[in-house]
Enzyme design. Structure first.
Site, PDB file in Angstrom:
ATOM      1  N   SER A 261     -11.389 -63.667 -24.833  1.00  0.00           N
ATOM      2  CA  SER A 261     -11.302 -62.838 -23.631  1.00  0.00           C
ATOM      3  C   SER A 261     -10.036 -63.211 -22.875  1.00  0.00           C
ATOM      4  CB  SER A 261     -12.522 -63.052 -22.738  1.00  0.00           C
ATOM      5  OG  SER A 261     -12.414 -64.321 -22.114  1.00  0.00           O
ATOM      6  N   LYS A 262      -9.833 -62.518 -21.785  1.00  0.00           N
ATOM      7  CA  LYS A 262      -8.644 -62.726 -20.954  1.00  0.00           C
ATOM      8  C   LYS A 262      -8.421 -64.202 -20.609  1.00  0.00           C
ATOM      9  CE  LYS A 262      -6.202 -59.239 -20.150  1.00  0.00           C
ATOM     10  NZ  LYS A 262      -5.105 -59.566 -21.024  1.00  0.00           N
ATOM     11  N   ARG A 263      -9.545 -64.923 -20.476  1.00  0.00           N
ATOM     12  CA  ARG A 263      -9.440 -66.338 -20.124  1.00  0.00           C
ATOM     13  C   ARG A 263      -8.569 -67.100 -21.114  1.00  0.00           C
ATOM     14  NH1 ARG A 263     -13.741 -69.084 -21.239  1.00  0.00           N
ATOM     15  NH2 ARG A 263     -14.728 -67.323 -22.240  1.00  0.00           N
ATOM     16  N   GLY A 265      -5.948 -65.982 -22.559  1.00  0.00           N
ATOM     17  CA  GLY A 265      -4.559 -65.503 -22.583  1.00  0.00           C
ATOM     18  C   GLY A 265      -4.501 -64.070 -23.053  1.00  0.00           C
TER      19      GLY A 265
END
Ligand code: GLU
Length: 497
Positions: A261-263, A265
């Site tokens: 996920s976005k976490r 990167g």
């Protein structure tokens, strides 16, 4: 794969929903479908699953098409290229789904359901209360006489269409090329909705109608769809269409083992493109996330991927995103580029985008020398900017790295080394200002001064570049030019001990 349809009859599809950008997981699914088609001389279809009107947008479709093109995954049928199995947008097929569902009703394989949401909720609650192992739809409307049902539909009563799961179906066994045979208990499947009351098909129905009419032979997709597959098999059976081979590929996880996920990167293909990754390297890296032709190769050019890809070598284990490996592979592709390509595809576009050189500041030979010098030191395209920065800075604005100054300039002997180097270099005129001539001029100095090479060349490097790292001293100074080199060395003598 026993029931595989092989040879050029292979037809696969990538069917993204344009509800967002193309993410790395989707990109890998696309790569596997493309490679499987190419390796088998088959057909790669691109279909846009845009039936969710609230979340699908034309803009997302364009973003996905652009990403596919950047990845170099050319499709044989689909948007822009057409084909004999269109439409390739699900929104253009609504009438087809309606007809298919109505045909199933006429054949007694599906039925109209008039249960209201309230009735369905009450049934579910009652099933829970009596601890019924079957908590799905209670098949209430399955028993309505077809003529009566038709009359209610004609009278305008709202309805959905449900598929009749044959009560004697037995287990649904999905022959999965990655997971092996996966058995689902057909008794757990209720008569699920294939057509909603608002006139739209459900995913499990639309996708099978399309895959069947497009003659898709192998369905390669993320294993988040494995649980949908028994329902889809039921639809294939109802439609009287052959069931394709399935291959459900594992999820891509972040380095912490959690779903990417976005976490973690960047997640979209665009972000990687904009960060300067090369399409070939990115495709190579993603292809290896769950597939390996052998246990060893890391650099596998797309020609090899598209000739050697096989489902037998796809792993069922989750794939872990490894940014370091991606960077490594990207570096390998950059280093393997010939200098002219590097100049025109990497160096000049980077300099232009940074607004520091429109490609007219130097001649081709100079840019080629820059490519030769900087290419081996780049992992990403944008790294070339940091390498070239000293060449695009005014002599009196060069920023010195304090550590390098301390280590190499503020040292006994640095002043002497710089003066000697300045003198040796001044003897070369512009016409002889080449990497070789520069090195030949500097070569004798360590011995003459009785100093180690580092103590002579590093002060020169820091003086001209500002830091302690750069390509070979000959290339470094040749690029900077005679005037700049002499000016910087002279200025640095004032800083040196
Ligand atoms: N549109 C679906 C998705 O993006 C396709 C799934 C499938 O391959 O069947 O998840």
């Amino acid at each position: 794969m026993s029931d595989t349809i092989t040879g050029s009859s292979v037809r696969v599809r990538f069917a993204p929903s344009p509800t967002g950008k193309l993410h790395v997981g989707g990109a890998r699914t696309a790569i596997y479908n493309w490679a499987f088609a190419r390796a088998n001389g088959g057909t790669f279809v691109l279909r846009i699953d845009d039936t969710d009107p609230t979340r699908s947008t034309e803009e997302n479709t364009q973003v996905i098409l652009r990403a596919m093109r950047w990845l170099g995954l050319d499709w044989d049928e689909g948007p822009d290229v057409g084909g004999d199995h269109g439409p390739y947008f699900q929104t253009e097929c609504l009438q087809l789904y309606r007809e298919a569902a109505t045909r199933l009703v006429a054949e007694g394989k599906a039925y109209y359901c008039f249960c209201t949401p309230e009735k369905l909720a009450a049934d579910r609650k009652a099933a829970q209360a009596r601890k019924d192992p079957f908590q799905g739809y209670q098949r209430t409307c399955r028993h309505i006489d077809p003529a009566e049902a038709q009359a209610r539909v004609d009278a305008g009563e709202p309805y959905t269409i449900r598929v009749k799961v044959p009560l004697d179906r037995g287990d649904v066994i999905v022959h999965d090329a990655v997971h092996g045979d996966v058995t689902f208990n057909a008794r757990d499947l209720d008569d699920f909705i294939i057509f909603r009351s608002d006139g739209t098909p459900t995913y499990n129905f639309a996708t099978v109608v399309d895959d069947a009419r497009m003659g898709i032979t192998h369905i390669i997709r993320g294993d988040d769809h494995l649980s949908n597959t028994p329902r889809q098999v039921i639809v294939y059976d109802a439609l009287g269409a052959p069931t394709p081979v399935f291959a459900h590929i594992s999820m891509i996880l972040g380095s912490d083992g959690k779903k990417l996920s976005k976490r973690h990167g960047a997640t979209s293909v665009e972000e990687y493109r904009d960060a300067g990754y090369l399409s070939d390297a990115f495709v190579n890296y993603l292809a290896l996330l769950g597939w390996a032709p052998d246990g060893e190769s890391t650099v596998i050019p797309r020609e090899r991927i598209s000739s050697e890809f096989s489902l037998d070598h796809v792993s069922r284990n989750p794939a872990i995103m490894d940014p370091k490996k991606l960077d490594f592979i990207n570096g390998e592709y950059l280093h393997a580029m010939d200098d002219t390509t590097f100049v025109h595809d990497i160096l000049l576009p980077q300099l232009a985008a940074a607004g520091i050189d429109d490609g007219t500041s130097h001649d081709e030979a100079w840019y080629l020398l820059a490519a030769q010098a900087f290419k081996p030191r780049c992992t990403l395209s944008a790294d070339v900017l940091a390498q070239a920065a000293y060449l695009y800075t005014a002599d009196n604005e060069l920023a010195y790295d304090p550590k390098a100054v301390k280590k190499w300039l503020a040292k006994q002997g640095a002043h002497e080394a710089l003066c000697a180097a300045g003198e040796a270099l001044a003897s070369l005129d512009d016409a002889r200002w080449t990497p070789d001539a520069i090195e030949r001029a500097l070569d004798p100095l360590p011995e003459r001064l009785g100093m180690g090479k580092g103590r002579v060349f590093q002060p020169v490097r820091v003086a001209c570049v500002g830091g302690a790292a750069s390509p070979g001293i000959g290339e470094t100074l040749a690029l900077l030019g005679r005037t700049g080199t002499l000016a910087r060395i002279e200025y640095a003598t004032s800083l040196a001990l």
